[in-house]
Design a protein around this motif. Structure first.
Motif, mmCIF file in Angstrom:
data_model
loop_
_atom_site.group_PDB
_atom_site.id
_atom_site.type_symbol
_atom_site.label_atom_id
_atom_site.label_comp_id
_atom_site.label_asym_id
_atom_site.label_seq_id
_atom_site.Cartn_x
_atom_site.Cartn_y
_atom_site.Cartn_z
ATOM 1 N N ASN A 131 0.820 -1.216 0.000
ATOM 2 C CA ASN A 131 0.000 0.000 0.000
ATOM 3 C C ASN A 131 0.852 1.264 0.000
ATOM 4 O O ASN A 131 0.459 2.284 -0.567
ATOM 5 C CB ASN A 131 -0.928 -0.002 1.215
ATOM 6 N N ASP A 132 2.016 1.189 0.668
ATOM 7 C CA ASP A 132 2.898 2.363 0.747
ATOM 8 C C ASP A 132 3.841 2.459 -0.443
ATOM 9 O O ASP A 132 4.642 3.404 -0.523
ATOM 10 C CB ASP A 132 3.725 2.319 2.040
ATOM 11 N N GLY A 133 3.765 1.492 -1.374
ATOM 12 C CA GLY A 133 4.630 1.514 -2.553
ATOM 13 C C GLY A 133 6.084 1.237 -2.223
ATOM 14 O O GLY A 133 6.987 1.728 -2.902
ATOM 15 N N GLU A 134 6.357 0.429 -1.181
ATOM 16 C CA GLU A 134 7.724 0.122 -0.764
ATOM 17 C C GLU A 134 8.063 -1.333 -1.069
ATOM 18 O O GLU A 134 7.194 -2.215 -1.002
ATOM 19 C CB GLU A 134 7.908 0.373 0.731
ATOM 20 N N THR A 135 9.324 -1.564 -1.380
ATOM 21 C CA THR A 135 9.800 -2.920 -1.605
ATOM 22 C C THR A 135 10.002 -3.616 -0.262
ATOM 23 O O THR A 135 10.569 -3.036 0.663
ATOM 24 C CB THR A 135 11.128 -2.909 -2.384
ATOM 25 N N LEU A 136 9.519 -4.838 -0.163
ATOM 26 C CA LEU A 136 9.724 -5.624 1.049
ATOM 27 C C LEU A 136 11.001 -6.445 0.884
ATOM 28 O O LEU A 136 11.087 -7.300 0.006
ATOM 29 C CB LEU A 136 8.533 -6.552 1.296
ATOM 30 N N HIS A 137 11.993 -6.155 1.716
ATOM 31 C CA HIS A 137 13.256 -6.902 1.684
ATOM 32 C C HIS A 137 13.235 -7.951 2.787
ATOM 33 O O HIS A 137 12.874 -7.656 3.935
ATOM 34 C CB HIS A 137 14.437 -5.955 1.894
ATOM 35 N N VAL A 138 13.617 -9.167 2.416
ATOM 36 C CA VAL A 138 13.613 -10.279 3.370
ATOM 37 C C VAL A 138 15.017 -10.878 3.405
ATOM 38 O O VAL A 138 15.632 -11.110 2.360
ATOM 39 C CB VAL A 138 12.589 -11.360 2.963
ATOM 40 N N ALA A 139 15.518 -11.114 4.610
ATOM 41 C CA ALA A 139 16.826 -11.745 4.787
ATOM 42 C C ALA A 139 16.709 -12.878 5.787
ATOM 43 O O ALA A 139 15.994 -12.759 6.787
ATOM 44 C CB ALA A 139 17.853 -10.724 5.265
#
Length: 389
Positions: free
Chosen positions: A241-249
């Motif tokens: 919704n915020d137009g942000e990339t979700l980074h997962v580590a």
């Protein structure tokens, strides 16, 4: 409990010990006050509808019908307006205005007809009796009752000899008696209501604290797997919704079992505790640090500088807890696998974990510095990283 303490509790319906409790009570009091004002207005509306019918049947002067019709319209207005008012004090003010104007209208009617009959006195007493319907505190009652009483009394004595002394003193006795009873009832209700709200707040706070404890790892302060299972979809939706990339580590300490076996659980736990404290602080509000089990952790991050944050966190760990010196083991490393989900894609918890975990496996196998992976090795948007601790 002393009378002073009791009065302090009953004085205001909305003032509580802490800002957090006041904010919690505000929501409850808004609904209760709105319903109270609406019930008050509805009761008065029903009375104002019935009285003109009796006036017409008994053949009383038309002033009665006009007055009670106008009061009925005022009651209807307050009934509807209360639905759209969200401030508690404004709702309380609506109730005060309704009661005050109604009392004044009855007095104007008495002056207009030149008589203070039993019906008018009953109407005034009913106004006072209706006060506890609204969840006021003693403070509000200390405004509405004296104000209404002074308006009534000053109106009655403004024209000497106009009204029958017996009717005048009867009304005074009824008003004073009902005022005293109403004040006691309001004080008791306000005190009981506040005690109930405080108890509910404490129970709700305890429930939230227990829920928080059930979602956190006690050793590292990180969130646990249960948190990941219950909140991943919410975090992913917020990023989308915020137009942000979700980074997962996904990351863990290489050969951590050797540290555990040779140096003992105490030192191993200390390393994990420091790791959790440092990473949580560096990730801040944009990231979630989750312990999956043992020395395996997962990061969910909504910013664009996750790798830099890990660099800074590792530097702090190296300065605060030199693992090589503490364990006597040189070359202890932290490996991580990264993947990311752009905002135009929907993040699936299982898929992103598998992608990051596969990247972690390659990082541990190859021990290469941070690099992009070939598509033949792993899916797109993935990379690996290895840091010396």
């Amino acid at each position: 409990m002393t009378a002073k303490t009791y009065l302090a509790q009953a004085w205001s319906a909305t003032d509580f010990r802490t800002p957090e409790m006041s904010a919690y009570a505000e929501k409850l009091m808004r609904l209760d006050t709105r319903h109270g004002v609406q019930i008050l207005a509805l009761l008065m509306l029903l009375v104002q509808i019935c009285i003109p019918l009796f006036v017409l049947k008994l053949g009383l002067p038309s002033a009665h019908a006009y007055t009670y019709t106008l009061l009925g319209l005022l009651s209807l207005h307050v009934l509807i307006s209360a639905k759209f008012v969200s401030d508690v004090r404004s709702l309380q003010f609506l109730g005060i205005v309704l009661l005050t104007i109604s009392a004044m209208a009855v007095m104007f009617l008495a002056h207009s007809t030149g008589a203070l009959n039993i019906g008018m006195m009953a109407a005034i007493v009913m106004l006072f009796i209706a006060v506890p319907v609204v969840p006021w505190g003693v403070r509000e009652v200390a405004i509405v009752i004296p104000l209404t009483y002074l308006l009534l009394t000053s109106s009655l004595i403004s024209v000497p000899g106009r009204f029958d002394p017996i009717a005048f003193w009867t009304l005074q006795s009824l008003v004073l008696g009902s005022s005293l009873i109403v004040t006691v009832i309001v004080a008791r209700n306000a005190y009981t209501r506040k005690q109930d709200i405080q108890t509910r707040f404490e129970l709700e706070s305890a429930r939230k604290e227990m829920e928080l404890l059930s979602l956190q790892d006690h050793l590292t302060g990180a969130w646990n797997r249960r948190y990941l299972d219950t909140r991943f979809a919410e975090i992913a939706a917020r990023c989308k919704n915020d137009g942000e990339t979700l980074h997962v580590a996904v990351l863990d300490i290489d050969n951590f079992k050797v540290i555990n076996d040779h140096c003992g659980h105490h030192l191993a736990d200390e390393i994990l505790a420091h790791l959790g404290e440092v990473f949580i602080r560096h990730l801040g509000s944009k990231g979630r640090f989750i312990r999956l089990g043992g020395d395996e952790f997962q990061i969910l991050y909504a910013g664009d500088n996750l790798r830099e944050l890990i660099d800074d966190a590792v530097l702090e760990l190296q300065s605060k807890l030199p693992i090589a010196k503490s364990t006597g083991m040189d070359g202890v490393t932290l490996s991580a696998g990264f993947t990311s989900v752009p905002p135009n894609e929907w993040a699936d918890a299982d898929k992103v974990y598998k992608a990051a975990d596969k990247a972690l496996y390659l990082a541990k196998r190859n021990k290469v510095p941070l690099r992009e992976l070939d598509e033949s090795e792993i899916s797109a948007n993935s990379s690996t990283g290895t840091w010396k601790l």
